[in-house]
Design an enzyme around this catalytic site. Sequence first.
Site, PDB file in Angstrom:
ATOM      1  N   ASP A 105       0.827  -1.202   0.000  1.00 32.83           N
ATOM      2  CA  ASP A 105       0.000   0.000   0.000  1.00 32.83           C
ATOM      3  C   ASP A 105       0.870   1.264   0.000  1.00 32.83           C
ATOM      4  O   ASP A 105       1.679   1.448  -0.898  1.00 32.83           O
ATOM      5  CB  ASP A 105      -0.948  -0.084   1.214  1.00 32.83           C
ATOM      6  CG  ASP A 105      -2.024   0.984   1.239  1.00 32.83           C
ATOM      7  OD1 ASP A 105      -2.944   0.920   0.413  1.00 32.83           O
ATOM      8  OD2 ASP A 105      -1.926   1.894   2.086  1.00 32.83           O
ATOM      9  N   ARG A 106       0.729   2.166   0.979  1.00 31.83           N
ATOM     10  CA  ARG A 106       1.527   3.397   0.994  1.00 31.83           C
ATOM     11  C   ARG A 106       3.023   3.085   1.032  1.00 31.83           C
ATOM     12  O   ARG A 106       3.831   3.753   0.387  1.00 31.83           O
ATOM     13  CB  ARG A 106       1.168   4.274   2.195  1.00 31.83           C
ATOM     14  CG  ARG A 106      -0.283   4.589   2.380  1.00 31.83           C
ATOM     15  CD  ARG A 106      -0.931   5.129   1.119  1.00 31.83           C
ATOM     16  NE  ARG A 106      -0.405   6.438   0.736  1.00 31.83           N
ATOM     17  CZ  ARG A 106      -0.770   7.078  -0.381  1.00 31.83           C
ATOM     18  NH1 ARG A 106      -1.621   6.521  -1.223  1.00 31.83           N
ATOM     19  NH2 ARG A 106      -0.270   8.268  -0.666  1.00 31.83           N
ATOM     20  N   ARG A 109       4.424   2.554  -2.299  1.00 32.14           N
ATOM     21  CA  ARG A 109       4.689   3.774  -3.071  1.00 32.14           C
ATOM     22  C   ARG A 109       6.042   4.377  -2.652  1.00 32.14           C
ATOM     23  O   ARG A 109       6.798   4.874  -3.488  1.00 32.14           O
ATOM     24  CB  ARG A 109       3.540   4.756  -2.889  1.00 32.14           C
ATOM     25  CG  ARG A 109       2.222   4.114  -3.271  1.00 32.14           C
ATOM     26  CD  ARG A 109       1.046   5.039  -3.429  1.00 32.14           C
ATOM     27  NE  ARG A 109      -0.152   4.218  -3.584  1.00 32.14           N
ATOM     28  CZ  ARG A 109      -0.472   3.546  -4.700  1.00 32.14           C
ATOM     29  NH1 ARG A 109       0.300   3.623  -5.772  1.00 32.14           N
ATOM     30  NH2 ARG A 109      -1.571   2.804  -4.754  1.00 32.14           N
ATOM     31  N   HIS A 150     -11.134   7.379   0.340  1.00 35.35           N
ATOM     32  CA  HIS A 150     -10.210   8.061   1.254  1.00 35.35           C
ATOM     33  C   HIS A 150      -9.113   8.800   0.497  1.00 35.35           C
ATOM     34  O   HIS A 150      -8.572   9.789   1.012  1.00 35.35           O
ATOM     35  CB  HIS A 150      -9.606   7.059   2.249  1.00 35.35           C
ATOM     36  CG  HIS A 150      -8.834   5.954   1.622  1.00 35.35           C
ATOM     37  ND1 HIS A 150      -9.435   4.909   0.955  1.00 35.35           N
ATOM     38  CD2 HIS A 150      -7.496   5.719   1.561  1.00 35.35           C
ATOM     39  CE1 HIS A 150      -8.505   4.080   0.515  1.00 35.35           C
ATOM     40  NE2 HIS A 150      -7.321   4.557   0.860  1.00 35.35           N
ATOM     41  N   TRP A 151      -8.745   8.338  -0.709  1.00 34.30           N
ATOM     42  CA  TRP A 151      -7.756   9.067  -1.508  1.00 34.30           C
ATOM     43  C   TRP A 151      -8.186  10.517  -1.720  1.00 34.30           C
ATOM     44  O   TRP A 151      -7.365  11.428  -1.686  1.00 34.30           O
ATOM     45  CB  TRP A 151      -7.601   8.402  -2.882  1.00 34.30           C
ATOM     46  CG  TRP A 151      -6.599   7.302  -2.948  1.00 34.30           C
ATOM     47  CD1 TRP A 151      -6.318   6.371  -1.985  1.00 34.30           C
ATOM     48  CD2 TRP A 151      -5.755   6.993  -4.062  1.00 34.30           C
ATOM     49  NE1 TRP A 151      -5.360   5.504  -2.444  1.00 34.30           N
ATOM     50  CE2 TRP A 151      -4.998   5.863  -3.706  1.00 34.30           C
ATOM     51  CE3 TRP A 151      -5.585   7.559  -5.320  1.00 34.30           C
ATOM     52  CZ2 TRP A 151      -4.066   5.289  -4.584  1.00 34.30           C
ATOM     53  CZ3 TRP A 151      -4.662   6.983  -6.193  1.00 34.30           C
ATOM     54  CH2 TRP A 151      -3.913   5.865  -5.818  1.00 34.30           C
ATOM     55  N   TYR A 212      -0.988  11.737   1.641  1.00 31.61           N
ATOM     56  CA  TYR A 212      -1.900  11.640   0.498  1.00 31.61           C
ATOM     57  C   TYR A 212      -1.883  12.897  -0.359  1.00 31.61           C
ATOM     58  O   TYR A 212      -1.971  12.811  -1.592  1.00 31.61           O
ATOM     59  CB  TYR A 212      -3.312  11.318   0.977  1.00 31.61           C
ATOM     60  CG  TYR A 212      -3.492   9.844   1.265  1.00 31.61           C
ATOM     61  CD1 TYR A 212      -4.072   8.999   0.334  1.00 31.61           C
ATOM     62  CD2 TYR A 212      -3.050   9.279   2.462  1.00 31.61           C
ATOM     63  CE1 TYR A 212      -4.225   7.646   0.576  1.00 31.61           C
ATOM     64  CE2 TYR A 212      -3.189   7.931   2.714  1.00 31.61           C
ATOM     65  CZ  TYR A 212      -3.781   7.112   1.771  1.00 31.61           C
ATOM     66  OH  TYR A 212      -3.906   5.758   2.006  1.00 31.61           O
ATOM     67  N   HIS A 273      -7.477  -6.614   0.288  1.00 32.67           N
ATOM     68  CA  HIS A 273      -6.379  -5.654   0.235  1.00 32.67           C
ATOM     69  C   HIS A 273      -5.242  -5.968   1.194  1.00 32.67           C
ATOM     70  O   HIS A 273      -4.076  -5.723   0.885  1.00 32.67           O
ATOM     71  CB  HIS A 273      -6.941  -4.265   0.549  1.00 32.67           C
ATOM     72  CG  HIS A 273      -5.923  -3.184   0.610  1.00 32.67           C
ATOM     73  ND1 HIS A 273      -5.151  -2.814  -0.474  1.00 32.67           N
ATOM     74  CD2 HIS A 273      -5.535  -2.371   1.644  1.00 32.67           C
ATOM     75  CE1 HIS A 273      -4.361  -1.812  -0.135  1.00 32.67           C
ATOM     76  NE2 HIS A 273      -4.556  -1.534   1.140  1.00 32.67           N
TER      77      HIS A 273
END
Length: 294
Positions: A105-106, A109, A150-151, A212, A273
């Site tokens: 997930d984050r 990135r 949520h993005w 974000y 997820h």
Amino acid sequence: MLDDFAIHDLPGADGTTIRVRTAGTGAPLLLLHGHPQTHAMWHRVAPALAQDYAVVLADLRGYGDSAKPAPVESGAAYAKRAMAQDMVAVMEGLGHRQFLLGAHDRGARVAHRLALDHPERARRLLLLDVAPTLAMYEGTTDAFARAYWHWFFLIQPAPLPERLIAADPAAYVREVMGRRHAGLAAFAPEALAEYERCIALPGTAAGICGDYRASAGIDLEHDRADRDAGRRLAMPLRVLWGAEGAVGRNFDVLALWQAAADTVSGRALPCGHYLAEEAPDAVLAEMRAFFGAA
């Protein structure tokens, strides 16, 4: 949880302090978490991995017990470039110039940016349930926006999302995580309690929003610059995603990573997820097969 892992607070970039837990010997393996979680998300796979690797679990800046620098208008404080530099500094501080890298997930990135900016550091890269950030924003559909609401909530101007999260932090965690495929039953009570504790810490709501907002701003600038320059991931890349998750339903995950990297393999796992908590045995097997004994 993770009682056999030692706790360290190590210097990151720009004066940050990063909370890290370590255990095991062998090839160094850095694992990065997603939102709205902490390094505790690896509790079902990390102890077994520590039998074969020198495992490093880190909280990203803005999350968990790591530092939470105040966001700045440019987004640079939470740019994935800065977050990646934190991890390079942490691993260097532990004596690991090169390492294996797994992330969700984050954290995935951050790992993607680390592998682009510091290709000599990451020997192999395994990413869980993400497609490249730029491709996801450019390919956003109604279905994806509804699934990943949520993005678009977290990038709203301050202080609205920060106030709403801070009003009931535990409810935010439970809503974001519980609305997905497996519901809250997928999470160990101790892990869920840790996520709730950490999101209530001062500065976490601002840090999450900073993360974000950077992804919708400065990170896209960096990603476009890389695309325009033809920069790609050169190290072996393995991508896994949940067959029941929104990423796999809305994007051709493998094709998007093949457009961004030279050597890519991957598949869907029978879960949603949160792969490391929903399907830990499958994730562990994939990691051991991909990372090997290198």
